[in-house]
Write a protein that holds these residues in place. Structure first.
Motif, short mmCIF file in Angstrom:
data_model
loop_
_atom_site.label_atom_id
_atom_site.label_comp_id
_atom_site.label_asym_id
_atom_site.label_seq_id
_atom_site.Cartn_x
_atom_site.Cartn_y
_atom_site.Cartn_z
N LYS A 110 0.44 -1.08 -0.03
CA LYS A 110 0.00 -0.15 0.03
C LYS A 110 0.59 1.76 0.13
CE LYS A 110 -3.41 0.54 2.64
NZ LYS A 110 -4.47 0.37 3.23
N VAL A 111 1.70 1.32 0.61
CA VAL A 111 3.14 2.21 0.38
C VAL A 111 3.92 1.85 -0.91
CG1 VAL A 111 4.86 2.87 1.55
CG2 VAL A 111 3.12 2.81 3.01
N LEU A 112 4.45 1.40 -1.67
CA LEU A 112 4.73 0.78 -3.08
C LEU A 112 4.24 1.76 -4.35
CD1 LEU A 112 7.13 -1.72 -1.96
CD2 LEU A 112 7.73 0.56 -2.26
N VAL A 113 2.66 0.98 -3.89
CA VAL A 113 1.99 1.02 -5.29
C VAL A 113 1.85 3.65 -5.38
CG1 VAL A 113 -0.24 1.05 -6.07
CG2 VAL A 113 0.81 -0.75 -5.35
N PRO A 114 0.99 3.60 -4.11
CA PRO A 114 0.79 5.14 -4.32
C PRO A 114 2.44 5.92 -4.50
CG PRO A 114 0.14 4.52 -2.24
CD PRO A 114 0.46 2.92 -2.68
N LEU A 115 3.39 5.34 -4.38
CA LEU A 115 5.05 6.34 -4.31
C LEU A 115 5.17 5.61 -6.59
CD1 LEU A 115 7.04 5.13 -1.32
CD2 LEU A 115 6.12 7.57 -1.90
N VAL A 116 5.15 4.78 -6.77
CA VAL A 116 5.29 4.12 -7.71
C VAL A 116 4.06 5.36 -8.70
CG1 VAL A 116 4.47 2.65 -9.86
CG2 VAL A 116 6.51 1.91 -7.47
N THR A 117 2.77 5.35 -8.46
CA THR A 117 1.89 6.32 -8.68
C THR A 117 2.30 7.81 -9.20
OG1 THR A 117 0.16 5.11 -7.96
CG2 THR A 117 -0.04 6.86 -8.96
N ILE A 118 3.19 8.09 -7.93
CA ILE A 118 3.25 9.76 -7.64
C ILE A 118 4.25 9.64 -8.85
CG2 ILE A 118 4.69 10.84 -6.43
CD1 ILE A 118 3.31 9.84 -3.65
N VAL A 119 5.75 8.96 -8.90
CA VAL A 119 6.56 8.53 -9.41
C VAL A 119 6.30 8.64 -11.46
CG1 VAL A 119 8.77 8.17 -10.62
CG2 VAL A 119 8.45 8.57 -8.00
N THR A 120 5.53 7.53 -11.26
CA THR A 120 5.00 7.76 -13.09
C THR A 120 4.55 8.80 -13.59
OG1 THR A 120 5.74 5.03 -11.92
CG2 THR A 120 4.18 5.85 -13.98
N LEU A 121 2.83 8.95 -12.78
CA LEU A 121 2.22 10.13 -13.42
C LEU A 121 2.81 11.71 -13.76
CD1 LEU A 121 -0.60 9.97 -10.95
CD2 LEU A 121 -0.30 9.48 -13.63
N MET B 260 -13.92 7.04 -12.55
CA MET B 260 -14.71 5.82 -11.09
C MET B 260 -13.82 5.44 -10.72
SD MET B 260 -18.52 6.47 -10.88
CE MET B 260 -18.78 4.37 -10.20
N GLY B 261 -12.61 5.56 -11.13
CA GLY B 261 -11.76 4.97 -11.37
C GLY B 261 -10.76 5.85 -11.15
N PRO B 262 -10.55 6.64 -10.76
CA PRO B 262 -9.61 8.21 -10.90
C PRO B 262 -8.04 8.11 -11.30
CG PRO B 262 -11.03 8.72 -9.44
CD PRO B 262 -10.78 7.03 -9.66
N PHE B 263 -7.84 6.83 -10.44
CA PHE B 263 -5.79 6.87 -10.55
C PHE B 263 -5.78 5.63 -12.15
CE2 PHE B 263 -5.22 9.10 -6.72
CZ PHE B 263 -3.75 10.10 -7.32
N ALA B 264 -6.84 4.56 -11.89
CA ALA B 264 -6.62 4.14 -13.17
C ALA B 264 -6.75 5.20 -14.39
CB ALA B 264 -7.03 3.14 -12.48
N ALA C 43 -1.97 1.39 -14.89
CA ALA C 43 -3.82 0.92 -14.63
C ALA C 43 -3.85 -0.10 -14.06
CB ALA C 43 -4.38 1.19 -15.84
N THR C 44 -3.65 -1.26 -15.10
CA THR C 44 -3.61 -2.55 -14.34
C THR C 44 -3.47 -2.64 -12.75
OG1 THR C 44 -3.43 -3.67 -16.17
CG2 THR C 44 -2.79 -5.13 -14.52
N LEU C 45 -2.72 -2.16 -12.23
CA LEU C 45 -1.30 -2.19 -11.25
C LEU C 45 -2.46 -1.25 -10.37
CD1 LEU C 45 1.26 -2.75 -9.17
CD2 LEU C 45 1.53 -0.94 -9.84
#
Length: 533
Positions: free
Chosen positions: A173-184, A283-287, A299-301
């Motif tokens: 739960k910590v790593l996925v948001p961090l990956v999301t931040i860097v990728t976006l 409806m799934g904002p970040f994805a 998106a799959t992640l």
């Protein structure tokens, strides 16, 4: 399953929780459905000022968390929030507060289950009614109930096993948001979107977004480490570290997520202003944003994480709520059956109650944002007692050894109480009218049972110590009605409402301190609780 007689002899919880387990318990409670939906809803309400909303929310929650960090070290017991209210204002308030806490805990697993099916509805369109703002279908309701059942079953494990499972979930739960931040941030091409449509949001939105967008809701999970205090081998050290550490970690992640979300938007998404922000897959904002940017793998992640993050948070809230119920039975605020433990020394009856009542909460609040507004208001209301309890104990027991002593309590505690009331006010009149009506009905029923069914003496009810609740709750209801948020009359304008709520909070604080127990009564109550530890 242990028998009732053996429970009397063995009714103690295991002390298997360490610093990492408690830190991750609070962290996983804070990083749930809020990160999946909060940035989207905050952007619609406050535009780019939503970044400030997350910062303000973190500061407010840290003020409250600091108060509870000192209190939790004094009450290293499971369900400690119940015991604090007993020590400050006696048994009458303690029993009322116990059930307020229960009302704050029990809907959270339901809202996390709904977050899971809302994301899943993007590719399995069976759970949400088309054309609604998240209303569940019958299939969606049954699925949410089943998900709640799974969290309840997992909660029947040995607490060490449970926290080990949770620690694994928390790393994810910590790593996925961090990956999301860097990728976006890396993939974004419209960095100037921060300045788009400046007329479609206002400064007031930065504050109303705190409850309405789920910002405060996202931060509320810090209390889980407190709830599990009785299951820690060294609670005096581990609880304050876990509480403060979890708030800091979650704040950094949430603020960066909001920045990344805004940077990933395109001008076309804001064609009709921030309040009408819209894009494919919202409806799934970040994805949805990841798919728009051509990041199919991400998106799959995120769709996978939409099961893990809310599921982990729901798991820990069932844990925390069951410990509050356990404390209720322990302090005679509820049936003794709530203290029954299974062979792993887990309060299984309390876990069962959390599941049954949690399912019922899917009925009146069948949409994520509707439930979040209620949860934020009632939870912050329960937190408001923390700063008061801290000031009472500082006054009544000045020489008590404090493993963690907060600096500047005379300033921090009143500020925390004022901020708690402001958040409730910003939730809006519609939600607060429901909340205070529910509390009024509950209080009348409780008083009727106490005086006419249990036939207990009126002097034992503790009226002198709880009468200050009427001006507190009644005053907040009246100010909410006069304000201009969520159906209020609009008599008090923005800015003036903050001043008025702050002044009234100070008045209520003085009434609460005047109505508190005396030094000898607090000492006696602390000794009574120590005798049951």
């Amino acid at each position: 399953m242990s028998t009732p007689s053996s429970l009397t002899l063995e009714g103690k919880l295991r002390r298997d929780a360490g610093i990492v387990g408690l830190l991750f318990a609070s962290t996983t409670s804070m990083i749930g459905s809020g990160w999946l939906f909060g940035a989207y809803h905050a952007s619609r309400i406050a535009g780019p000022l939503s970044i400030g909303s997350w910062i303000i929310g973190a500061v407010i929650i840290m003020l409250i968390a600091l108060c509870f960090a000192e209190l939790a070290a004094l009450f290293p017991r499971s369900g400690a929030l119940v015991h604090m209210s007993h020590a400050s204002h006696g048994e009458g308030l303690g029993q009322l507060w116990c059930w307020l806490l229960f009302l704050a805990y029990v809907p959270v697993p339901a809202v996390e289950a709904e977050a899971i099916v809302t994301y899943a509805n993007n590719y399995l369109p069976w759970f949400i009614r088309p054309g609604t703002s998240g209303l569940l279908t019958l299939t969606g309701f049954v699925t949410c109930a089943a998900l709640l059942g799974i969290t309840a079953l997992l909660n029947l494990m040995v607490v060490r096993w449970l926290l080990n499972v949770n620690s694994t979930i928390t790393w994810w739960k910590v790593l996925v948001p961090l990956v999301t931040i860097v990728t976006l941030m890396t993939a974004s091409t419209h960095w100037d979107v921060m300045h788009a449509s400046p007329d479609s949001y206002s400064l007031s939105g930065m504050f109303t977004a705190l409850p309405a967008a789920g910002i405060v809701f996202s931060y509320l999970g810090f209390r889980t480490a407190i709830d599990l205090g009785g299951e820690s081998a060294n609670p005096h050290r581990t609880i304050p570290l876990a509480v403060i550490g979890a708030v800091v970690l979650a704040a950094v992640i949430y603020i960066l997520l909001q920045v990344a979300f805004i940077m990933a938007l395109s001008p076309g998404d804001l064609a009709h202003g921030w309040s009408h922000l819209s894009f494919k897959g919202e409806m799934g904002p970040f994805a949805g944003l990841a798919a728009t940017l051509g990041l199919g793998w991400m998106a799959t992640l995120l769709y996978i994480d939409a099961y893990v993050s809310p599921g982990g948070t729901g798991l820990m809230y069932v844990t925390g709520g069951s410990r509050v119920l356990f404390a209720a039975g322990e302090m005679n605020a509820g049936p003794q059956a709530l203290t029954r433990l299974n062979r792993f020394r887990i309060p299984w009856v309390a876990v069962l109650v959390m599941w049954v009542v949690g399912v019922l909460f899917l009925l009146p609040f069948p949409a994520w944002q509707q439930m979040v507004s209620y949860i934020t208001s009632v939870t912050v209301l329960t937190y408001g007692l923390g700063p008061i309890a801290l000031m009472v104990l500082r006054r009544n027991l000045p020489d008590l050894k404090r493993p963690f002593r907060m600096w500047g309590a005379g300033i921090v505690a009143p500020l925390a109480f004022i901020c708690s009331n402001l958040i409730i006010y910003w939730t809006g009149f519609k939600t607060n009218n429901f909340l205070f009506s529910l509390l009024a009905i509950g209080f009348v029923l409780y008083a009727f049972h106490y005086h006419f069914i249990a036939r207990r003496a009126a002097d034992d009810f503790g009226w002198p110590h709880i009468a200050w609740l009427l001006p507190w709750f009644g005053g907040l209801w009246l100010l909410s009605w006069l304000g201009g948020i969520g159906g209020g009359r609009g008599v008090i304008g923005f800015g003036w409402d903050i001043l008025v709520v702050s002044i009234w909070s100070v008045v209520v604080l003085l009434l609460a301190l005047r109505s508190a127990l005396g030094s000898s009564e607090t000492s006696a109550m602390m000794a009574r609780m120590d005798s049951t530890s």
